[in-house]
Each structure stands twice: as C-alpha cells, then as structure tokens.
Design a protein around this motif. Structure first.
Motif, PDB file in Angstrom:
ATOM      1  N   THR A   1       1.111  -1.175   0.018  1.00  0.00           N
ATOM      2  CA  THR A   1      -0.062  -0.046   0.035  1.00  0.00           C
ATOM      3  C   THR A   1       0.787   1.244   0.118  1.00  0.00           C
ATOM      4  O   THR A   1       1.899   1.030   0.609  1.00  0.00           O
ATOM      5  CB  THR A   1      -0.873  -0.178   1.325  1.00  0.00           C
TER       6      THR A   1
ATOM      7  N   VAL B   1      -3.979   9.101 -10.833  1.00  0.00           N
ATOM      8  CA  VAL B   1      -4.634   8.111 -11.841  1.00  0.00           C
ATOM      9  C   VAL B   1      -2.946   7.164 -12.355  1.00  0.00           C
ATOM     10  O   VAL B   1      -3.193   5.924 -12.150  1.00  0.00           O
ATOM     11  CB  VAL B   1      -5.292   8.642 -13.207  1.00  0.00           C
TER      12      VAL B   1
ATOM     13  N   TRP C   1      -2.202   4.902  -9.440  1.00  0.00           N
ATOM     14  CA  TRP C   1      -3.180   3.751  -9.395  1.00  0.00           C
ATOM     15  C   TRP C   1      -2.687   2.852 -10.616  1.00  0.00           C
ATOM     16  O   TRP C   1      -2.834   1.569 -10.401  1.00  0.00           O
ATOM     17  CB  TRP C   1      -4.520   4.361  -9.611  1.00  0.00           C
ATOM     18  N   ARG C   2      -2.554   3.292 -11.691  1.00  0.00           N
ATOM     19  CA  ARG C   2      -2.213   2.274 -12.974  1.00  0.00           C
ATOM     20  C   ARG C   2      -1.109   1.589 -12.306  1.00  0.00           C
ATOM     21  O   ARG C   2      -0.925   0.193 -12.768  1.00  0.00           O
ATOM     22  CB  ARG C   2      -2.191   3.040 -14.199  1.00  0.00           C
TER      23      ARG C   2
ATOM     24  N   ARG D   1      -1.512  -0.902  -9.790  1.00  0.00           N
ATOM     25  CA  ARG D   1      -2.193  -2.244 -10.010  1.00  0.00           C
ATOM     26  C   ARG D   1      -1.447  -3.126 -10.737  1.00  0.00           C
ATOM     27  O   ARG D   1      -1.368  -4.406 -10.540  1.00  0.00           O
ATOM     28  CB  ARG D   1      -3.264  -1.812 -11.184  1.00  0.00           C
TER      29      ARG D   1
ATOM     30  N   VAL E   1      -1.799  -1.118  -3.595  1.00  0.00           N
ATOM     31  CA  VAL E   1      -3.040  -0.150  -3.482  1.00  0.00           C
ATOM     32  C   VAL E   1      -2.723   1.249  -3.136  1.00  0.00           C
ATOM     33  O   VAL E   1      -1.530   1.352  -2.292  1.00  0.00           O
ATOM     34  CB  VAL E   1      -3.890  -0.865  -2.468  1.00  0.00           C
ATOM     35  N   ILE E   2      -3.125   1.914  -3.670  1.00  0.00           N
ATOM     36  CA  ILE E   2      -3.266   3.542  -3.427  1.00  0.00           C
ATOM     37  C   ILE E   2      -4.295   3.849  -2.627  1.00  0.00           C
ATOM     38  O   ILE E   2      -5.388   3.587  -3.177  1.00  0.00           O
ATOM     39  CB  ILE E   2      -3.296   4.189  -4.924  1.00  0.00           C
ATOM     40  N   ARG E   3      -3.838   4.327  -1.394  1.00  0.00           N
ATOM     41  CA  ARG E   3      -5.083   4.493  -0.526  1.00  0.00           C
ATOM     42  C   ARG E   3      -4.965   6.195  -0.134  1.00  0.00           C
ATOM     43  O   ARG E   3      -3.932   6.765  -0.025  1.00  0.00           O
ATOM     44  CB  ARG E   3      -4.829   3.920   0.847  1.00  0.00           C
TER      45      ARG E   3
ATOM     46  N   LEU F   1     -11.868   4.075  -8.451  1.00  0.00           N
ATOM     47  CA  LEU F   1     -10.687   3.218  -8.697  1.00  0.00           C
ATOM     48  C   LEU F   1      -9.638   3.155  -7.409  1.00  0.00           C
ATOM     49  O   LEU F   1      -8.899   2.511  -7.236  1.00  0.00           O
ATOM     50  CB  LEU F   1      -9.479   4.029  -9.900  1.00  0.00           C
ATOM     51  N   LEU F   2      -9.760   4.160  -6.682  1.00  0.00           N
ATOM     52  CA  LEU F   2      -9.173   4.410  -5.317  1.00  0.00           C
ATOM     53  C   LEU F   2      -9.768   3.791  -3.996  1.00  0.00           C
ATOM     54  O   LEU F   2     -10.804   4.075  -3.969  1.00  0.00           O
ATOM     55  CB  LEU F   2      -8.698   5.834  -5.355  1.00  0.00           C
TER      56      LEU F   2
END
Length: 112
Positions: A41, A61, A64-65, A68, A73-75, A95-96
C-alpha cells in the motif's frame, strides 16, 4: 510534499498546498520511486491540499495504474471535499481506496 517511508508496508506521502502542473512532477517521481519497491500500500494524505488541477489528478491516476501492475493499493487519506467532488465527477473515485475518518480513529498508535 513529504514522504515517510519508515513503514515499508505502507509508506505515507503527505501532499499540501497546490498540486498542479508546477508541482506534479516531483510527486510523480517520488511515487514512481516508492512503487518500484512494490509495497502492498501507498497512502496519500491530502489533508493539507488547497488546489489540484488536471495534471495533479493525472499523477493520482498514474500511481493507481502503476500500482495495479505491482499489486500496490493506492489509498487516499484526509481527502478534502473539493477533491472528493473532483474524483467523483471524473470517475476516479471508483478506482481508489479511501481511508475514512473512522478507519483513522481505529488505527492503533505506535507506542511512545
């Protein structure tokens, strides 16, 4: 921007002030560096964020990409209302992962 990577499982990136075309590149570079270590994370704290433009949103974004692909995980934490609105309108919010205030209250504190 400040980075606390003392927790290798969930490094914390605190973003304050404006996140726009003049400040987005250092954040993206820092996130790419953290993502290379493949932590489970990465926490982005936006409690001090005052403004974000499309370039700043693109960095989120991008993280996030990339996350993945690396199973990171981007929290998001301490998301201001204006950023919540932008994330919802653009469809990025789906997405997040977002940490709620209740999650933060339940998180154990480190012993002194």
């Amino acid at each position: 921007m400040s980075i606390d990577d003392s927790d290798s499982v969930a490094p914390l990136v605190t973003v304050a002030g404006d996140l726009d075309f003049t400040t987005a590149l250092p954040l993206r570079t820092a996130l790419d560096h953290l993502l290379a270590a493949r932590p489970p994370t990465i926490v982005l704290d936006f409690g001090g964020l005052l403004f974000i433009d499309s370039t700043g949103l693109a960095v989120i974004v991008h993280a996030w990409r990339e996350g993945r692909q690396n199973d990171t995980v981007i929290r998001l934490r301490a998301v201001p209302r204006f950023l919540e609105t932008i994330l919802d309108i653009t469809g990025v919010s789906g997405l997040l992962a977002r940490t709620t205030r209740e999650d933060e209250c339940e998180r154990p504190t480190a012993p002194a």
